[in-house]
Motif scaffolding. Structure first.
Motif, PDB file in Angstrom:
ATOM      1  N   ALA A  62      -3.718   4.181  31.292  1.00 22.25           N
ATOM      2  CA  ALA A  62      -2.420   4.786  31.616  1.00 22.25           C
ATOM      3  C   ALA A  62      -2.462   6.297  31.423  1.00 22.25           C
ATOM      4  CB  ALA A  62      -1.337   4.169  30.756  1.00 22.25           C
ATOM      5  N   PHE A  63      -3.027   6.734  30.282  1.00 24.78           N
ATOM      6  CA  PHE A  63      -3.096   8.174  30.023  1.00 24.78           C
ATOM      7  C   PHE A  63      -4.084   8.872  30.957  1.00 24.78           C
ATOM      8  CE2 PHE A  63      -0.427   9.777  26.703  1.00 24.78           C
ATOM      9  CZ  PHE A  63       0.127   8.609  26.192  1.00 24.78           C
ATOM     10  N   SER A  64      -5.113   8.149  31.386  1.00 28.68           N
ATOM     11  CA  SER A  64      -6.051   8.731  32.331  1.00 28.68           C
ATOM     12  C   SER A  64      -5.354   8.977  33.667  1.00 28.68           C
ATOM     13  CB  SER A  64      -7.245   7.786  32.505  1.00 28.68           C
ATOM     14  OG  SER A  64      -8.217   8.382  33.311  1.00 28.68           O
ATOM     15  N   GLY A  65      -4.516   8.009  34.089  1.00 32.96           N
ATOM     16  CA  GLY A  65      -3.756   8.179  35.329  1.00 32.96           C
ATOM     17  C   GLY A  65      -2.829   9.384  35.256  1.00 32.96           C
ATOM     18  N   ILE A  66      -2.213   9.573  34.084  1.00 29.55           N
ATOM     19  CA  ILE A  66      -1.321  10.731  33.904  1.00 29.55           C
ATOM     20  C   ILE A  66      -2.138  12.026  33.961  1.00 29.55           C
ATOM     21  CG2 ILE A  66       0.306  11.861  32.347  1.00 29.55           C
ATOM     22  CD1 ILE A  66       0.789   8.992  31.141  1.00 29.55           C
ATOM     23  N   GLY A  67      -3.296  12.017  33.272  1.00 33.03           N
ATOM     24  CA  GLY A  67      -4.164  13.204  33.269  1.00 33.03           C
ATOM     25  C   GLY A  67      -4.605  13.569  34.672  1.00 33.03           C
ATOM     26  N   MET A  68      -4.959  12.547  35.455  1.00 27.86           N
ATOM     27  CA  MET A  68      -5.380  12.785  36.838  1.00 27.86           C
ATOM     28  C   MET A  68      -4.239  13.389  37.654  1.00 27.86           C
ATOM     29  SD  MET A  68      -6.566   9.973  39.661  1.00 27.86           S
ATOM     30  CE  MET A  68      -5.376   8.735  39.218  1.00 27.86           C
ATOM     31  N   GLY A  69      -3.045  12.795  37.522  1.00 25.46           N
ATOM     32  CA  GLY A  69      -1.898  13.281  38.297  1.00 25.46           C
ATOM     33  C   GLY A  69      -1.539  14.716  37.955  1.00 25.46           C
ATOM     34  N   LEU A  70      -1.522  15.012  36.643  1.00 25.01           N
ATOM     35  CA  LEU A  70      -1.152  16.370  36.228  1.00 25.01           C
ATOM     36  C   LEU A  70      -2.222  17.381  36.631  1.00 25.01           C
ATOM     37  CD1 LEU A  70       0.399  15.666  32.702  1.00 25.01           C
ATOM     38  CD2 LEU A  70       1.599  16.197  34.824  1.00 25.01           C
ATOM     39  N   ASN A  71      -3.510  16.978  36.511  1.00 27.11           N
ATOM     40  CA  ASN A  71      -4.560  17.922  36.880  1.00 27.11           C
ATOM     41  C   ASN A  71      -4.587  18.176  38.384  1.00 27.11           C
ATOM     42  OD1 ASN A  71      -6.643  19.725  36.343  1.00 27.11           O
ATOM     43  ND2 ASN A  71      -8.188  18.193  36.858  1.00 27.11           N
ATOM     44  N   LEU A 115       6.836   7.062  31.141  1.00 26.18           N
ATOM     45  CA  LEU A 115       7.650   8.218  30.787  1.00 26.18           C
ATOM     46  C   LEU A 115       7.852   8.347  29.278  1.00 26.18           C
ATOM     47  CD1 LEU A 115       9.041  10.424  32.367  1.00 26.18           C
ATOM     48  CD2 LEU A 115      11.154   9.109  32.286  1.00 26.18           C
ATOM     49  N   GLY A 116       8.128   7.205  28.610  1.00 31.13           N
ATOM     50  CA  GLY A 116       8.357   7.220  27.163  1.00 31.13           C
ATOM     51  C   GLY A 116       7.160   7.752  26.409  1.00 31.13           C
ATOM     52  N   ARG A 117       5.975   7.230  26.763  1.00 30.97           N
ATOM     53  CA  ARG A 117       4.739   7.678  26.116  1.00 30.97           C
ATOM     54  C   ARG A 117       4.470   9.145  26.405  1.00 30.97           C
ATOM     55  NH1 ARG A 117       0.942   2.907  28.271  1.00 30.97           N
ATOM     56  NH2 ARG A 117       0.508   1.875  26.306  1.00 30.97           N
ATOM     57  N   VAL A 166      -6.513  15.873  20.420  1.00 32.15           N
ATOM     58  CA  VAL A 166      -6.531  15.387  19.031  1.00 32.15           C
ATOM     59  C   VAL A 166      -5.999  16.459  18.076  1.00 32.15           C
ATOM     60  CG1 VAL A 166      -8.051  14.657  17.146  1.00 32.15           C
ATOM     61  CG2 VAL A 166      -8.363  13.702  19.432  1.00 32.15           C
ATOM     62  N   LEU A 167      -6.443  17.696  18.312  1.00 32.31           N
ATOM     63  CA  LEU A 167      -6.041  18.804  17.436  1.00 32.31           C
ATOM     64  C   LEU A 167      -4.534  19.050  17.526  1.00 32.31           C
ATOM     65  CD1 LEU A 167      -8.076  20.405  15.712  1.00 32.31           C
ATOM     66  CD2 LEU A 167      -7.711  22.323  17.281  1.00 32.31           C
ATOM     67  N   THR A 168      -4.014  19.108  18.759  1.00 31.07           N
ATOM     68  CA  THR A 168      -2.582  19.367  18.952  1.00 31.07           C
ATOM     69  C   THR A 168      -1.747  18.208  18.402  1.00 31.07           C
ATOM     70  OG1 THR A 168      -3.231  20.417  21.016  1.00 31.07           O
ATOM     71  CG2 THR A 168      -0.885  20.190  20.617  1.00 31.07           C
ATOM     72  N   ALA A 169      -2.224  16.975  18.600  1.00 32.94           N
ATOM     73  CA  ALA A 169      -1.492  15.816  18.078  1.00 32.94           C
ATOM     74  C   ALA A 169      -1.397  15.914  16.554  1.00 32.94           C
ATOM     75  CB  ALA A 169      -2.190  14.519  18.494  1.00 32.94           C
ATOM     76  N   ARG A 170      -2.489  16.370  15.933  1.00 34.76           N
ATOM     77  CA  ARG A 170      -2.510  16.492  14.473  1.00 34.76           C
ATOM     78  C   ARG A 170      -1.550  17.587  14.017  1.00 34.76           C
ATOM     79  NH1 ARG A 170      -8.521  16.363  12.647  1.00 34.76           N
ATOM     80  NH2 ARG A 170      -8.448  14.391  13.758  1.00 34.76           N
ATOM     81  N   LEU A 171      -1.596  18.742  14.718  1.00 37.97           N
ATOM     82  CA  LEU A 171      -0.762  19.881  14.330  1.00 37.97           C
ATOM     83  C   LEU A 171       0.724  19.609  14.532  1.00 37.97           C
ATOM     84  CD1 LEU A 171      -2.842  22.888  15.722  1.00 37.97           C
ATOM     85  CD2 LEU A 171      -2.501  22.230  13.334  1.00 37.97           C
ATOM     86  N   THR A 172       1.067  18.953  15.652  1.00 40.95           N
ATOM     87  CA  THR A 172       2.487  18.727  15.948  1.00 40.95           C
ATOM     88  C   THR A 172       2.977  17.417  15.352  1.00 40.95           C
ATOM     89  OG1 THR A 172       1.954  17.625  18.029  1.00 40.95           O
ATOM     90  CG2 THR A 172       2.367  19.998  18.136  1.00 40.95           C
ATOM     91  N   GLY A 173       2.049  16.609  14.820  1.00 42.63           N
ATOM     92  CA  GLY A 173       2.431  15.324  14.244  1.00 42.63           C
ATOM     93  C   GLY A 173       2.958  14.355  15.273  1.00 42.63           C
ATOM     94  N   ALA A 174       2.520  14.538  16.568  1.00 45.00           N
ATOM     95  CA  ALA A 174       2.923  13.589  17.615  1.00 45.00           C
ATOM     96  C   ALA A 174       2.419  12.216  17.204  1.00 45.00           C
ATOM     97  CB  ALA A 174       2.327  14.007  18.959  1.00 45.00           C
ATOM     98  N   ARG A 175       3.321  11.266  17.055  1.00 43.28           N
ATOM     99  CA  ARG A 175       2.880  10.002  16.456  1.00 43.28           C
ATOM    100  C   ARG A 175       2.042   9.187  17.426  1.00 43.28           C
ATOM    101  NH1 ARG A 175       6.769   5.624  17.381  1.00 43.28           N
ATOM    102  NH2 ARG A 175       8.544   6.496  18.447  1.00 43.28           N
ATOM    103  N   ARG A 176       1.177   8.416  16.825  1.00 46.00           N
ATOM    104  CA  ARG A 176       0.224   7.652  17.619  1.00 46.00           C
ATOM    105  C   ARG A 176       0.902   6.525  18.358  1.00 46.00           C
ATOM    106  NH1 ARG A 176      -5.606   7.893  15.196  1.00 46.00           N
ATOM    107  NH2 ARG A 176      -6.105   6.016  16.333  1.00 46.00           N
ATOM    108  N   ASP A 177       0.307   6.225  19.480  1.00 49.23           N
ATOM    109  CA  ASP A 177       0.827   5.163  20.316  1.00 49.23           C
ATOM    110  C   ASP A 177       0.313   3.835  19.769  1.00 49.23           C
ATOM    111  OD1 ASP A 177       2.400   5.607  22.665  1.00 49.23           O
ATOM    112  OD2 ASP A 177       0.971   4.267  23.641  1.00 49.23           O
TER     113      ASP A 177
END
Lengths: 238, 118
Positions: free
Chosen positions: A213-222, A92-94, B106-117
């Motif tokens: 983890a992000f792939s799992g989120i992408g799959m769920g949302l799609n 959730l945090g990510r 990648v583009l949206t992360a750059r534009l919004t400045g969403a910080r990297r994990d």
């Protein structure tokens, strides 16, 4: 039951045989994949399908008979889909931190998958049930089957297209994204999950845990977005 | 573990009932996913207790696709007919979808400045 033919005709009709064959084929496929250093082409799902298809071909067993046994494995796709809520909640945090990129990437990936698949197939002369079955192919299997049924496709054909999509994604993702030198694991994982659902996610987890983890989120949302968009998109091609 | 599987089945059943009952185009398990997610937000302790079961089930997600994949043997006629077109559509759309998804992220992360994990 001393007659081997009688024994075979008994076993071939029982769910036990084909359930065992399914699990055994997967164990063998997983072993082969590990032996080949998890090379993208040595995809365990693909190898297991080829082994079982060969067994069915040699024993002249119809798919319906096979599925009587294999349905117990197939059934678990439903609970597994519900279970996706747990990793989604754990991340959730990510998710909150990269909400905007995920929303845009989800929409772009999901629409591109559907429209380009339908566009290419339509241009090459695919029509009717086969075309309808193609629309939800980037969503995870239980969702894609439900969507296919709802829009007039053939669910069993959709199932095959979904799995071939997942295998394609797992094979092309790493070479493609390395060639473009994409360094953001969130982006890599998320895009693969949207385009190639659970099989892509299984592959992403093997490469990098953030990507997984992000792939799992992408799959769920799609899964959710495809269920909403597919009926709308099909009105364009209908 | 049995309790956790029972929870998953209850949510799937509720989702299935809602999907069929209200004739929605969203499949039952997805409604179950959404409902369980909302429940976990309300009861965070439940997520911790369900984690092992969920991880165990999802670790073998690939296996669950095998029975449906074997269905290719029942559709050999369709593939003999339109196999090349379908293969082109699958490979083309999967590559394009990955590119579109990565590019947009990648583009949206750059534009919004969403910080990297990490």
């Amino acid at each position: 039951m001393n007659d081997p033919f009688k024994l075979w005709s008994y076993l071939a009709q029982e769910p036990l045989l084909w359930l065992t064959v399914t699990l055994a084929a997967y164990v063998i496929a997983d072993w082969i994949s590990a032996r080949m250093g998890e090379h993208p082409l040595a995809n365990p799902v693909l190898i297991a399908i080829l082994i079982i298809a060969a067994v069915l071909g040699v024993s002249a067993t119809p798919y319906e008979t096979y599925f009587e046994g294999a349905q117990f494995v197939h059934f678990m796709l439903g609970p597994a889909t519900v279970a996706l809520a747990v990793p989604l909640h754990a991340n959730l945090g990510r998710v909150k931190r990269s909400l905007a990129p995920m929303a845009v990437a989800l929409l772009a990936g999901s629409l591109t998958a559907m429209l380009s698949a339908l566009g290419i197939a339509y241009a090459l002369g695919v029509r009717g049930e086969a075309l309808l079955s193609l629309a939800p192919k980037s969503a995870t299997a239980p969702v894609a089957l439900g969507v296919s049924e709802a829009i007039g496709g053939e669910p069993t054909l959709t199932a095959v297209l979904v799995i071939l999509t997942g295998i394609t994604g797992a094979i092309v993702a790493t070479p493609l994204l390395n060639a473009l030198s994409v360094k953001d694991w969130r982006a890599r994982g998320f895009a693969v999950g949207v385009a190639a659902h659970g099989i892509g996610t299984a592959h992403a987890f093997r490469i990098n845990s953030t990507a997984g983890a992000f792939s799992g989120i992408g799959m769920g949302l799609n899964a959710i977005l495809t269920a909403i968009l597919a009926p709308l998109v099909m009105t364009l091609f209908g | 573990m049995i309790r956790n599987i029972a929870i998953l089945l209850v949510f799937q059943l509720a989702g299935e009932t809602l999907a069929r009952g209200a004739a929605m185009s969203v499949p039952g398990p997805v409604i179950g996913l959404g409902a369980l997610f909302l429940t976990l937000l309300a009861v965070p302790g439940l997520a911790e207790r369900m984690r092992d079961t969920a991880d165990g089930l999802l670790a073998h997600l690939s296996l669950l696709f095998v029975p449906a994949g074997v269905g290719v043997t029942a559709h050999l006629a369709t593939f003999a007919d339109a196999g090349l077109a379908l293969a082109a559509a699958l490979v083309g759309s999967t590559v394009l979808a990955i590119l579109a998804g990565v590019g947009a992220f990648v583009l949206t992360a750059r534009l919004t400045g969403a910080r990297r994990d990490e």
